[in-house]
Write an enzyme that holds these catalytic residues in place. Structure first.
Site, PDB file in Angstrom:
ATOM      1  CE1 TYR A 149      -3.604   2.070   0.214  1.00 58.89           C
ATOM      2  CE2 TYR A 149      -2.915   3.309   2.145  1.00 58.89           C
ATOM      3  CZ  TYR A 149      -3.813   3.772   1.453  1.00 58.89           C
ATOM      4  OH  TYR A 149      -4.090   4.661   1.664  1.00 58.89           O
ATOM      5  CG  ASP A 244       5.995   4.251   0.600  1.00 62.78           C
ATOM      6  OD1 ASP A 244       5.917   4.290   1.259  1.00 62.78           O
ATOM      7  OD2 ASP A 244       4.529   3.736   0.180  1.00 62.78           O
ATOM      8  CE  LYS A 272       0.342   5.302   7.977  1.00 61.74           C
ATOM      9  NZ  LYS A 272       1.301   4.608   6.988  1.00 61.74           N
TER      10      LYS A 272
END
Ligand SMILES: *Cc1c(COP(=O)(O)O)cnc(C)c1O
Length: 437
Positions: A149, A244, A272
């Site tokens: 994702y 990522d 994050k």
């Protein structure tokens, strides 16, 4: 005589009202707890390793805002930094010193990030980095892995894990076929499959994007040589490797998976943890590539709130705290290792086939017979057993991410006491799942 109905919980009342106004009552799908047929909890506050819902129940929190809260909730340094920043104004639309300070910290933690740009979410970081990779190489094809994702940008909503996996949607409605026509999807951890695609299409591939440790189909470590192999395949074909690190960045080590596994890549995305719980994303890498970004180069990218002072302050306070306390990562590792081992033991005692997969402070309890190494394996998990386990844990004051295909996160605020509490709850919850049949 009418019988008094049990009073609705405050969470339930809010959820019912919210469902009229927000789709499923939420602003992000997994929060609706549908995958575990559970009751969405509405949160009043967080402190350290704990969340408190609006009914006053306390939970040991392993959602950690999906990985952002490495220091735990309401860490005093982060709270103070955000308060101080807010008093000076919440957005200027011009540069402010904290942007440079956080950029310097990130460059120090990730020397391979020679230049970077801040954005407002991981999704935006990935969307921008793909445009950059395509603009720089003059090629269109993007290679991603099933169950990976990378946010909800059109081009990557193919076999993306996370909420999509849970809902069994291979893709999303509303994504034009053309938007994903240049996206190739391969099994995670399968270097042979990647080799075959590079043999055929190598000259057309702009970039490979990969989660260095998969976290959005549950926690799946890379098999030895997988990431290094991708590095070599991309380099040989003149394609770019994008790591990522939105989830793993400054979580698996201060310098993320890149530091932990000594990885090399051309471009990186972050989010994050580097925002300490405020909206943030960043992308960066080789300066020569980054110079293609507007206004230096022809690849357009912009943002009204990019480099927002509150996000910068929270991120800076987080990284400064971690930097001043490098042994923090050893403590985190020790806590996480003890927790994972305890969960394995508890499942074994209950006679359940469970794989507790963990890397550093990321873990997933898979209800699966065999170790999970890709999306196909992950999909063999018993999601009903997971749902029952989740509900049993929640009832015992432990909040796991409400879906089988999500990583859970340990924070630095979790200690022996929280692990003890969790393992006691898990022993009962696994037994409850075992006797369910
Ligand atoms: C969370 C995540 C994203 C998306 O970030 P958002 O801030 O939710 O948009 C992208 N990539 C990975 C690996 C993630 O874990």
């Amino acid at each position: 005589m009418s019988q008094a109905k049990p009073p609705l919980s405050a969470s339930r009342r809010l959820q019912a009202r919210a469902e009229a106004l927000l789709p499923a009552g939420v602003n992000s799908p997994v929060r609706a707890f549908r995958a575990v047929q559970g009751e969405p909890r509405w949160i009043a506050r967080g402190a350290g390793a704990y969340l408190y819902d609006v009914d006053g129940s306390r939970y040991v929190d392993y959602i950690g805002s999906w990985g952002a809260m490495l220091l735990g909730h309401a860490h005093p340094a982060v709270t103070a930094a955000v308060q101080a920043a807010a008093a000076h104004g919440t957005s200027f639309g011009l540069s402010s010193p904290e942007e440079l300070a956080l950029a310097e910290r990130i460059h120090e933690a990730y020397p391979a990030i020679e230049m970077l740009r801040f954005v407002n979410s991981g999704t935006e970081a990935v969307m921008s980095v793909l445009r950059l990779a395509r603009g720089y190489t003059g090629r269109d094809l993007i290679l991603k892995f099933a169950g990976g994702y990378h946010g909800h940008a059109d081009a990557l909503l193919v076999e993306a894990g996370s909420g999509l996996a849970t809902f069994g949607t291979a893709s999303s409605a509303g994504v034009p076929a053309a938007a994903v026509a240049a996206t190739i999807v391969l099994p995670y951890n399968d270097l042979h499959a990647a080799q075959a695609v590079f043999d055929q299409e190598g000259a057309k591939i702009a970039a490979v994007i990969v989660e260095p440790v998969a976290g959005n189909m549950g926690c799946i470590p890379p098999v030895p040589g997988f990431l290094q192999g991708l590095r070599a395949l991309a380099a040989n074909a003149g394609a770019l490797l994008i790591l990522d690190e939105v989830m793993t960045g400054s979580r698996l080590a201060y310098g993320g998976a890149t530091e932990r596994f000594q990885l090399e890549a051309d471009l990186f995305t972050l989010g994050k943890v580097i925002g300490g719980g405020l909206p943030i994303g960043a992308f960066g890498g080789r300066a020569e590539i980054m110079r293609h970004i507007s206004p230096l180069g022809p690849v357009y990218q912009a943002g009204t709130l990019s480099g927002n002072p509150l996000s910068m302050a929270a991120g800076l306070a987080t990284l400064e705290t971690l930097r001043a306390d490098r042994p923090a990562y050893q403590r985190l590792e020790a806590t996480s290792t003890r927790l994972a081992a305890g969960l394995r033991e508890a499942a074994r005692s209950a006679g359940l086939a469970v794989q507790v997969q963990s890397v550093g402070s990321m873990f997933t309890v898979f209800f699966a017979e065999e170790p999970v190494r890709d999306f196909t394996c992950a999909n063999r998990s018993d999601t009903r057993a997971f749902a029952a386990f989740h509900r049993a844990m929640t009832a015992r004051g432990v909040l796991l991410p409400p879906a089988q295909f999500e990583a859970a996160f340990v924070s630095l605020a979790h200690g022996d006491q929280e692990v003890d509490l969790t393992l006691a709850a898990a022993a009962e919850a696994f037994r409850a799942v075992g006797s369910r049949a």
